[in-house]
Write an enzyme that holds these catalytic residues in place. Sequence first.
Site, PDB file in Angstrom:
ATOM      1  N   TYR A  56       6.942   7.555   1.884  1.00 63.03           N
ATOM      2  CA  TYR A  56       5.568   7.439   2.381  1.00 63.03           C
ATOM      3  C   TYR A  56       4.656   8.396   1.630  1.00 63.03           C
ATOM      4  CZ  TYR A  56       2.019   6.124   5.739  1.00 63.03           C
ATOM      5  OH  TYR A  56       0.878   5.612   6.330  1.00 63.03           O
ATOM      6  N   ASN A 133      -3.072  -0.329  13.294  1.00 65.30           N
ATOM      7  CA  ASN A 133      -3.300  -1.651  12.718  1.00 65.30           C
ATOM      8  C   ASN A 133      -4.689  -2.226  13.034  1.00 65.30           C
ATOM      9  OD1 ASN A 133      -0.829  -1.721  11.309  1.00 65.30           O
ATOM     10  ND2 ASN A 133       0.228  -2.155  13.217  1.00 65.30           N
ATOM     11  N   SER A 160       1.326 -10.277   9.882  1.00 63.83           N
ATOM     12  CA  SER A 160       1.542  -8.870  10.252  1.00 63.83           C
ATOM     13  C   SER A 160       0.572  -8.468  11.363  1.00 63.83           C
ATOM     14  CB  SER A 160       1.315  -7.972   9.029  1.00 63.83           C
ATOM     15  OG  SER A 160      -0.054  -7.999   8.678  1.00 63.83           O
ATOM     16  N   VAL A 162      -1.571  -6.089  11.188  1.00 58.78           N
ATOM     17  CA  VAL A 162      -2.892  -5.941  10.547  1.00 58.78           C
ATOM     18  C   VAL A 162      -3.514  -7.323  10.341  1.00 58.78           C
ATOM     19  CG1 VAL A 162      -4.136  -5.221   8.463  1.00 58.78           C
ATOM     20  CG2 VAL A 162      -2.290  -3.790   9.348  1.00 58.78           C
ATOM     21  N   ARG A 182       4.264 -16.635   4.521  1.00 58.77           N
ATOM     22  CA  ARG A 182       5.426 -17.103   3.753  1.00 58.77           C
ATOM     23  C   ARG A 182       6.338 -17.978   4.606  1.00 58.77           C
ATOM     24  NH1 ARG A 182       9.433 -11.941   3.277  1.00 58.77           N
ATOM     25  NH2 ARG A 182       9.345 -11.419   5.477  1.00 58.77           N
ATOM     26  N   TYR A 247      -3.793  -2.483   0.977  1.00 56.00           N
ATOM     27  CA  TYR A 247      -3.475  -1.543   2.056  1.00 56.00           C
ATOM     28  C   TYR A 247      -1.982  -1.477   2.325  1.00 56.00           C
ATOM     29  CZ  TYR A 247      -2.827  -5.625   5.040  1.00 56.00           C
ATOM     30  OH  TYR A 247      -2.344  -6.812   5.576  1.00 56.00           O
ATOM     31  N   MET A 250       4.327  -4.760   1.137  1.00 55.43           N
ATOM     32  CA  MET A 250       5.548  -5.232   1.791  1.00 55.43           C
ATOM     33  C   MET A 250       6.574  -5.786   0.796  1.00 55.43           C
ATOM     34  SD  MET A 250       5.334  -4.389   4.927  1.00 55.43           S
ATOM     35  CE  MET A 250       6.902  -5.039   5.424  1.00 55.43           C
ATOM     36  N   PHE A 272      -6.922   1.228   0.548  1.00 53.70           N
ATOM     37  CA  PHE A 272      -7.366   1.779   1.835  1.00 53.70           C
ATOM     38  C   PHE A 272      -6.173   2.379   2.560  1.00 53.70           C
ATOM     39  CE2 PHE A 272      -7.926   1.474   6.441  1.00 53.70           C
ATOM     40  CZ  PHE A 272      -9.035   2.295   6.569  1.00 53.70           C
ATOM     41  N   TRP A 273      -6.365   3.575   3.124  1.00 51.88           N
ATOM     42  CA  TRP A 273      -5.325   4.230   3.930  1.00 51.88           C
ATOM     43  C   TRP A 273      -5.997   4.765   5.180  1.00 51.88           C
ATOM     44  CZ3 TRP A 273      -2.499   9.461   2.876  1.00 51.88           C
ATOM     45  CH2 TRP A 273      -1.341   9.525   3.647  1.00 51.88           C
TER      46      TRP A 273
HETATM   47  N1  LIG Z   1      -3.017   1.446   4.394  1.00 53.47           N
HETATM   48  C1  LIG Z   1      -3.070   1.590   5.717  1.00 53.47           C
HETATM   49  O1  LIG Z   1      -3.831   2.368   6.272  1.00 53.47           O
HETATM   50  C2  LIG Z   1      -2.158   0.731   6.550  1.00 53.47           C
HETATM   51  C3  LIG Z   1      -2.339   0.651   7.933  1.00 53.47           C
HETATM   52  C4  LIG Z   1      -1.516  -0.206   8.665  1.00 53.47           C
HETATM   53  C5  LIG Z   1      -0.514  -0.931   8.013  1.00 53.47           C
HETATM   54  N2  LIG Z   1      -0.355  -0.758   6.679  1.00 53.47           N
HETATM   55  C6  LIG Z   1       0.648  -1.519   5.915  1.00 53.47           C
HETATM   56  O2  LIG Z   1       0.388  -2.878   6.144  1.00 53.47           O
HETATM   57  C7  LIG Z   1       1.579  -3.614   6.045  1.00 53.47           C
HETATM   58  C8  LIG Z   1       1.743  -4.442   7.320  1.00 53.47           C
HETATM   59  O3  LIG Z   1       1.922  -3.543   8.426  1.00 53.47           O
HETATM   60  P1  LIG Z   1       2.057  -4.125   9.908  1.00 53.47           P
HETATM   61  O4  LIG Z   1       2.397  -3.045  10.827  1.00 53.47           O
HETATM   62  O5  LIG Z   1       0.854  -4.929  10.186  1.00 53.47           O
HETATM   63  O6  LIG Z   1       3.311  -5.107   9.684  1.00 53.47           O
HETATM   64  P2  LIG Z   1       4.236  -5.849  10.713  1.00 53.47           P
HETATM   65  O7  LIG Z   1       3.455  -6.280  11.901  1.00 53.47           O
HETATM   66  O8  LIG Z   1       5.453  -5.035  10.931  1.00 53.47           O
HETATM   67  O9  LIG Z   1       4.632  -7.161   9.892  1.00 53.47           O
HETATM   68  C9  LIG Z   1       5.270  -7.099   8.636  1.00 53.47           C
HETATM   69  C10 LIG Z   1       4.612  -8.113   7.716  1.00 53.47           C
HETATM   70  O10 LIG Z   1       5.138  -7.996   6.409  1.00 53.47           O
HETATM   71  C11 LIG Z   1       5.568  -9.284   5.944  1.00 53.47           C
HETATM   72  N3  LIG Z   1       6.663  -9.073   5.023  1.00 53.47           N
HETATM   73  C12 LIG Z   1       7.803  -8.427   5.261  1.00 53.47           C
HETATM   74  N4  LIG Z   1       8.569  -8.374   4.142  1.00 53.47           N
HETATM   75  C13 LIG Z   1       7.858  -9.006   3.180  1.00 53.47           C
HETATM   76  C14 LIG Z   1       8.100  -9.311   1.807  1.00 53.47           C
HETATM   77  N5  LIG Z   1       9.223  -8.927   1.196  1.00 53.47           N
HETATM   78  N6  LIG Z   1       7.156 -10.009   1.125  1.00 53.47           N
HETATM   79  C15 LIG Z   1       6.015 -10.392   1.747  1.00 53.47           C
HETATM   80  N7  LIG Z   1       5.730 -10.134   3.043  1.00 53.47           N
HETATM   81  C16 LIG Z   1       6.648  -9.451   3.738  1.00 53.47           C
HETATM   82  C17 LIG Z   1       5.949 -10.031   7.213  1.00 53.47           C
HETATM   83  O11 LIG Z   1       5.959 -11.409   6.980  1.00 53.47           O
HETATM   84  P3  LIG Z   1       6.830 -12.402   7.894  1.00 53.47           P
HETATM   85  O12 LIG Z   1       6.087 -12.541   9.192  1.00 53.47           O
HETATM   86  O13 LIG Z   1       6.853 -13.650   7.112  1.00 53.47           O
HETATM   87  O14 LIG Z   1       8.183 -11.772   8.082  1.00 53.47           O
HETATM   88  C18 LIG Z   1       4.831  -9.570   8.139  1.00 53.47           C
HETATM   89  O15 LIG Z   1       3.648 -10.263   7.855  1.00 53.47           O
HETATM   90  C19 LIG Z   1       2.685  -2.588   5.814  1.00 53.47           C
HETATM   91  O16 LIG Z   1       2.896  -2.451   4.418  1.00 53.47           O
HETATM   92  C20 LIG Z   1       2.070  -1.303   6.353  1.00 53.47           C
HETATM   93  O17 LIG Z   1       2.634  -0.146   5.798  1.00 53.47           O
HETATM   94  C21 LIG Z   1      -1.152   0.040   5.943  1.00 53.47           C
END
Ligand SMILES: NC(=O)c1ccc[n+]([C@@H]2O[C@H](COP(=O)([O-])OP(=O)(O)OC[C@H]3O[C@@H](n4cnc5c(N)ncnc54)[C@H](OP(=O)(O)O)[C@@H]3O)[C@@H](O)[C@H]2O)c1
Length: 335
Positions: A56, A133, A160, A162, A182, A247, A250, A272-273
């Site tokens: 991270y 999220n 996801s 988000v 997907r 952001y 995955m 964005f973070w």
């Molecule tokens: N930058 C920021 O401030 C910030 C804030 C929040 C979240 N995030 C990031 O945003 C992302 C989503 O977080 P979340 O909590 O919303 O996720 P989540 O609800 O846990 O869902 C995971 C998502 O990732 C997809 N996924 C998993 N493996 C994948 C792959 N190999 N290729 C493509 N898609 C894949 C899943 O698709 P399926 O439904 O098809 O399995 C699902 O849409 C993560 O990377 C997280 O770290 C970043």
Amino acid sequence: MERTVNVACCHEWGEPGSVLRVEPWTIAEPGPGQVLVEMIAAPVNPADINVIEGRYGKRPPLPAAIGNEGVGEVVQLGPGVESDPRGLEKGQWVRPVPGVGSWREALIAEPGQLTPLPREGLIPEQAATLCVNPPTAWRMLHDFVELRPGDWVVQNAATSAVGRAVIQIAAHLGLRTINLVRREEAVAELQALGADAVLVEGNAKLGPEVEELTGGARPRLALNGVGGQSAQELAKVLAPGGTHVTYGAMAKVPFSLPAGLLIFNDLRFVGFWVTAWYERASPDEIATMLETLADLLRDGVLTVKIEARYPLTRAREAVAHALREGRRGKILLEI
Ligand SMILES: NC(=O)c1ccc[n+]([C@@H]2O[C@H](COP(=O)([O-])OP(=O)(O)OC[C@H]3O[C@@H](n4cnc5c(N)ncnc54)[C@H](OP(=O)(O)O)[C@@H]3O)[C@@H](O)[C@H]2O)c1
């Protein structure tokens, strides 16, 4: 009086199945300026797994309590807290800030280590998942491009948390969304949430499909939570001058870009973070945003989807479940 509480923690970074453990830690009475918080619930987010893996953006010192968000209740005030201008009181719901760890039965903290959460009309799973999220979706829809009702936004990782928040907040703001997924079976579910279009990645040429959907209008904002080819596909459908916000990653694959997209379409690529946003924002800005999002939850505009609940003692199983493919909601630790 000292007591021991269970804490999901790591003594080294690595594969969650081997390094995540739940063990008793000793906590004391809250001292001057401190409060005792009993945790209620916390989700398993991809960021938590990245922290455990040692991948991270920011890692707490070891040994580290895990858990980036969650909801706890202030149950005891140390001397002097009542006169603290940040105004914590007993019964207040709070989120331990990143680095403190939320996957634990209780913690002693100073007010600056806690973000106050709205409580009225919310159930614990809504408050536990309020801080990461939905704010990510909210900020990305507000802070990069001035969007007007009727404008299109394109995103991947639409299933996801988000992505779902983007769909629901965008629909509430009168924006229209093109959502890449997907899995075919996610299409109907996201349409029911308010998605205007849901396309399965790899099934069709995205450019012509998007033009057909939008009657020629192209999105000026693309939200990328995947990376790799998917991130490039988003860039290809953006309008000239459009903004591509990354952001998440995955797919864990970097993305490349044809130079023409930069030269002829003058696209902007930014990241964005939300953690950095919280560090920059004032307490008032944070409270206003969280209250706005809490209103959307109370009104049913925003919803939280939980696939499974685990007790804290089974945190390792909870993480293994969160890593499963085809998951249809968050994994929640009930503490
Ligand atoms: N930058 C920021 O401030 C910030 C804030 C929040 C979240 N995030 C990031 O945003 C992302 C989503 O977080 P979340 O909590 O919303 O996720 P989540 O609800 O846990 O869902 C995971 C998502 O990732 C997809 N996924 C998993 N493996 C994948 C792959 N190999 N290729 C493509 N898609 C894949 C899943 O698709 P399926 O439904 O098809 O399995 C699902 O849409 C993560 O990377 C997280 O770290 C970043």
